[in-house]
Design an enzyme around this catalytic site. Structure first.
Site, PDB file in Angstrom:
ATOM      1  N   GLY A   1       2.904 -35.028  12.103  1.00 56.50           N
ATOM      2  CA  GLY A   1       4.028 -34.663  11.251  1.00 56.50           C
ATOM      3  C   GLY A   1       4.627 -33.387  11.804  1.00 56.50           C
TER       4      GLY A   1
ATOM      5  N   SER B   1      -1.187 -35.935  17.148  1.00 62.49           N
ATOM      6  CA  SER B   1       0.099 -35.240  17.229  1.00 62.49           C
ATOM      7  C   SER B   1      -0.022 -33.820  16.682  1.00 62.49           C
ATOM      8  CB  SER B   1       1.169 -36.055  16.497  1.00 62.49           C
ATOM      9  OG  SER B   1       2.445 -35.541  16.726  1.00 62.49           O
ATOM     10  N   ALA B   2       0.526 -33.529  15.510  1.00 62.93           N
ATOM     11  CA  ALA B   2       0.405 -32.184  14.937  1.00 62.93           C
ATOM     12  C   ALA B   2      -1.055 -31.813  14.721  1.00 62.93           C
ATOM     13  CB  ALA B   2       1.170 -32.098  13.620  1.00 62.93           C
TER      14      ALA B   2
ATOM     15  N   HIS C   1       2.888 -36.208  22.869  1.00 58.88           N
ATOM     16  CA  HIS C   1       4.124 -36.979  23.095  1.00 58.88           C
ATOM     17  C   HIS C   1       4.818 -36.550  24.384  1.00 58.88           C
ATOM     18  CE1 HIS C   1       3.993 -38.334  18.840  1.00 58.88           C
ATOM     19  NE2 HIS C   1       3.750 -37.078  18.546  1.00 58.88           N
TER      20      HIS C   1
ATOM     21  N   GLU D   1       2.073 -40.555  25.049  1.00 60.49           N
ATOM     22  CA  GLU D   1       1.704 -41.486  23.986  1.00 60.49           C
ATOM     23  C   GLU D   1       0.867 -42.619  24.567  1.00 60.49           C
ATOM     24  OE1 GLU D   1       5.272 -42.656  21.997  1.00 60.49           O
ATOM     25  OE2 GLU D   1       5.617 -40.662  21.157  1.00 60.49           O
TER      26      GLU D   1
END
Length: 239
Positions: free
Chosen positions: A90, A123-124, A160, A195
């Site tokens: 997020g 991700s985050a 990413h 990714e």
């Protein structure tokens, strides 16, 4: 240090359902650590219930129960007693600010590094596992008291990671230029995770897995590409 860490570049990969691309490696990681119930941390997004439901729908068919930390009476105790911690993606700034607001940064760090509780980040959630969130791709929609993160590993990651298309007419900064700018100021390595890739960290061993290369940026050096599976344990000794 008792590291049991699984860091995903992303939970979503083109052509796959949520987390499906990492099912084999992730289930192996969870089984190895005898995990049945996962404490999910949805703080990188605003809709905590909806986000937790998304993760639960993905992991329940694999045989795992997912519980949201946001419904726990005492989040710190929930971390300390968790079988595994999963911090989702997020906005990294919102996530880190919330972790500091709830006094969870040191609690998570102790749980993972001293007590050996498995940690999954995406991700985050991968960004905050590193030294700092300087190499996130996100907009600063919230303001944490510092960019210092959980420091579960001693290097930075750019989830990413994507190289610029050589045919593009875009004239703005490329991802590589932004990461090299970071190196000029911070003088520490950054791993660009594309990714479809992830890092599995067991104590002092770091293994790159997935179906794409990772790209390592270091000060005053040309970037180096690594093909999975490969050993990147040297990254823990770079600082």
């Amino acid at each position: 240090m008792m590291r049991k860490i699984f860091l995903l570049s992303s939970s979503k990969v083109h052509g796959y359902e949520f987390l499906k691309h990492a099912q084999e490696e992730l289930t192996s990681f969870l089984k190895k650590n005898n995990v049945k119930t996962i404490l999910f941390v949805p703080y990188a997004k605003i809709a905590h219930d909806k986000y937790t439901e998304t993760v639960s729908k993905a992991l329940t068919p694999w045989g795992y129960k997912v519980e949201g930390i946001h419904v726990k009476e005492n989040p710190s105790d929930a971390i300390r007693t968790a079988e595994a911690i999963f911090i989702g993606g997020g906005n990294t700034f919102l996530l880190l600010k919330t972790l500091y607001d709830l006094n969870l940064v040191e609690v998570i760090r102790e749980a993972v590094l001293s007590n050996g509780i498995p940690y999954i980040g995406s991700s985050a959630g991968t960004n905050v596992a590193t030294l700092s969130i300087h190499t996130t791709n996100d907009m600063p929609i919230a303001f944490p008291p510092t960019f210092d993160a959980l420091k579960l590993v001693s290097f930075n990651i750019n989830p990413h990671y994507l190289e610029t298309d050589a045919s593009t007419q875009h004239m703005g900064e490329t991802r590589d230029e932004r990461l090299n700018e970071f190196l000029e100021y911070q003088k520490r390595p950054v791993l660009g995770l594309r990714e479809g890739t992830a890092l599995i960290i067991s104590d002092d061993k770091v293994t790159l897995v997935g179906d794409r290369k990772a790209k390592l940026f270091k000060p005053e050096c040309d970037p180096v590409e690594f093909d999975p599976p490969c050993d990147l344990s040297f990254l823990l000794k770079e600082n």
